[in-house]
Write a protein that holds these residues in place. Sequence first.
Motif, PDB file in Angstrom:
ATOM      1  N   ASP A  17      -7.753  -3.999  -5.044  1.00  7.42           N
ATOM      2  CA  ASP A  17      -6.974  -4.759  -4.107  1.00  7.42           C
ATOM      3  C   ASP A  17      -5.730  -5.180  -4.943  1.00  7.42           C
ATOM      4  OD1 ASP A  17      -8.548  -4.196  -1.847  1.00  7.42           O
ATOM      5  OD2 ASP A  17      -9.376  -6.244  -2.144  1.00  7.42           O
ATOM      6  N   TRP A  19      -2.315  -7.854  -4.748  1.00  7.92           N
ATOM      7  CA  TRP A  19      -1.628  -8.886  -3.920  1.00  7.92           C
ATOM      8  C   TRP A  19      -0.832  -9.796  -4.791  1.00  7.92           C
ATOM      9  CZ3 TRP A  19      -6.598  -9.293  -5.620  1.00  7.92           C
ATOM     10  CH2 TRP A  19      -6.952 -10.432  -6.281  1.00  7.92           C
ATOM     11  N   LYS A  30      -6.690 -15.715  -3.743  1.00  9.94           N
ATOM     12  CA  LYS A  30      -6.297 -14.978  -2.544  1.00  9.94           C
ATOM     13  C   LYS A  30      -5.813 -15.951  -1.537  1.00  9.94           C
ATOM     14  CE  LYS A  30      -7.784 -10.180  -2.503  1.00  9.94           C
ATOM     15  NZ  LYS A  30      -8.688  -9.216  -1.856  1.00  9.94           N
ATOM     16  N   VAL A  32      -4.474 -15.825   2.620  1.00 12.94           N
ATOM     17  CA  VAL A  32      -4.674 -14.921   3.804  1.00 12.94           C
ATOM     18  C   VAL A  32      -3.261 -14.345   4.166  1.00 12.94           C
ATOM     19  CG1 VAL A  32      -4.855 -14.703   6.276  1.00 12.94           C
ATOM     20  CG2 VAL A  32      -6.436 -16.191   5.081  1.00 12.94           C
ATOM     21  N   ARG A  33      -3.350 -13.068   3.938  1.00 16.05           N
ATOM     22  CA  ARG A  33      -2.189 -11.891   4.365  1.00 16.05           C
ATOM     23  C   ARG A  33      -2.545 -11.206   5.546  1.00 16.05           C
ATOM     24  NH1 ARG A  33      -1.994 -14.208  -1.019  1.00 16.05           N
ATOM     25  NH2 ARG A  33       0.043 -13.888  -2.062  1.00 16.05           N
ATOM     26  N   LEU A  36      -2.578  -5.175   5.900  1.00 19.37           N
ATOM     27  CA  LEU A  36      -3.523  -4.463   4.896  1.00 19.37           C
ATOM     28  C   LEU A  36      -2.683  -3.153   4.979  1.00 19.37           C
ATOM     29  CD1 LEU A  36      -5.644  -3.884   3.274  1.00 19.37           C
ATOM     30  CD2 LEU A  36      -6.859  -3.168   5.103  1.00 19.37           C
ATOM     31  N   VAL A  66      -1.475  -7.311   1.633  1.00 15.95           N
ATOM     32  CA  VAL A  66      -2.172  -6.917   0.661  1.00 15.95           C
ATOM     33  C   VAL A  66      -2.418  -5.551   0.572  1.00 15.95           C
ATOM     34  CG1 VAL A  66      -4.387  -7.182   1.893  1.00 15.95           C
ATOM     35  CG2 VAL A  66      -4.576  -7.438  -0.677  1.00 15.95           C
ATOM     36  N   HIS A  68      -4.374  -2.028  -0.738  1.00 16.41           N
ATOM     37  CA  HIS A  68      -5.783  -1.356  -1.044  1.00 16.41           C
ATOM     38  C   HIS A  68      -5.593  -0.078  -1.652  1.00 16.41           C
ATOM     39  CE1 HIS A  68      -9.949  -0.838  -1.952  1.00 16.41           C
ATOM     40  NE2 HIS A  68      -9.882   0.140  -1.078  1.00 16.41           N
ATOM     41  N   ARG A  99     -13.521  -7.646   3.056  1.00 17.18           N
ATOM     42  CA  ARG A  99     -13.098  -8.630   2.167  1.00 17.18           C
ATOM     43  C   ARG A  99     -11.895  -9.472   2.306  1.00 17.18           C
ATOM     44  NH1 ARG A  99     -13.601  -4.374  -0.782  1.00 17.18           N
ATOM     45  NH2 ARG A  99     -11.345  -3.594  -1.053  1.00 17.18           N
ATOM     46  N   ASN A 100     -11.123  -9.211   3.266  1.00 22.76           N
ATOM     47  CA  ASN A 100      -9.853  -9.721   3.492  1.00 22.76           C
ATOM     48  C   ASN A 100      -9.623 -10.415   4.669  1.00 22.76           C
ATOM     49  OD1 ASN A 100      -7.931  -9.005   0.746  1.00 22.76           O
ATOM     50  ND2 ASN A 100      -8.920  -7.134   1.388  1.00 22.76           N
ATOM     51  N   LEU A 103      -6.838 -10.561   8.461  1.00 25.99           N
ATOM     52  CA  LEU A 103      -6.040  -9.566   8.658  1.00 25.99           C
ATOM     53  C   LEU A 103      -5.672  -9.155  10.280  1.00 25.99           C
ATOM     54  CD1 LEU A 103      -7.344  -6.863   5.926  1.00 25.99           C
ATOM     55  CD2 LEU A 103      -5.219  -8.069   6.074  1.00 25.99           C
TER      56      LEU A 103
END
Length: 368
Positions: A17, A19, A30, A32-33, A36, A66, A68, A99-100, A103
Amino acid sequence: MASHENVCHAQQDGGQDVWMGEGGDHPCDKKVREHLIITVNGIDGSAEDWRYAADQFVMAFPDKVVVHCSERNALKLTHDGVDVMGERLADEVLEAITRNPGLKKISFVAHSLGGLVARYTIGRLYEPPSTGEIAGEKGGELMDVDLIHHSEEQSRGKIAGLEPVNFITVATPHLGCKGKNQLPMLWGVPLFEKIVCFGAHWAVGRSGRHLFLTDTDEGKLPLLRRMVNDCGDLRFMSALWAFKRRVAYSNVAHDKIVGWRTSSIRRESELPQLQSPLDNRYPHIVNVENENDDIHGTRVAASNQCYTDPEEEEMLRGLTQVPWQRIDVSFQNSKYRFVAHSTIQVKYSWMQTEGADVIFHMIDNFHL
């Protein structure tokens, strides 16, 4: 653009990942974005292949994305076949989403064989609109629907619960590697092309069979031919159509691995005349084709006027049910032109001086 020193990387099981950190005592905490970006490597590649581009994306959109960099299909695992790799990538995408949290959107940026893997994966992860199947579907198969003329307001469905935005391929053999000059290192010699067609699996396993359309598992059509329509619970074309934009970056010359025709989804007669760079900011971008309804109609007419291999024509017709933006790239005057297949994605850091403009073009036209 944000500073490179604040770019954060976290190794995950099967990928990485990336960012933009915030600085302070915990710079890589991290936030929040909502968008993805999944990057996908090509044959014998790894997550590191997209490291330069991933860093540029998060610096350009520090609060929005973010990235990946997938690696569930790395190195020799890329020989296992497009379907096996597509299933692995689908699992990896779902894990990245979990994990994020927070999104809302998803995009794919894929190189070479990775573009085919990404096409398989989105077909697996596609979720139709809540109102039911899209118009023209019957029993899970696309029934010759002219997707290009569907209303923009009609819900297109989601990918793993997220809104699909950009689907970008870079030097991807969308039509496979079978046929004249589709594998340029063979110099278009018919004998060489015939030998490699039936022997590719010795070098790159099931992936070779898929690329040369010699796979006939259980009497089915070759996978690449199946992937230009919806096929049972694999909604390949519905998933492509769901994205707001589809973009194919292609090398016009010096790519020894993937030919211009297959990477740009064109017939031989549709390849444009080479031009000078269109913009000084992007010295290697020599042509941009934004497909609209008129061009789509011209393509259908052209298909009736010139000879194309029947299998190739079938894939062309299937893939062009939806519009593509085609970006033609030339490293003609570059000192790295003979490794154009890698330079176009800046696979290695020493290629930045030549291939970076392609990445910046990708970022500058990216839809958030």
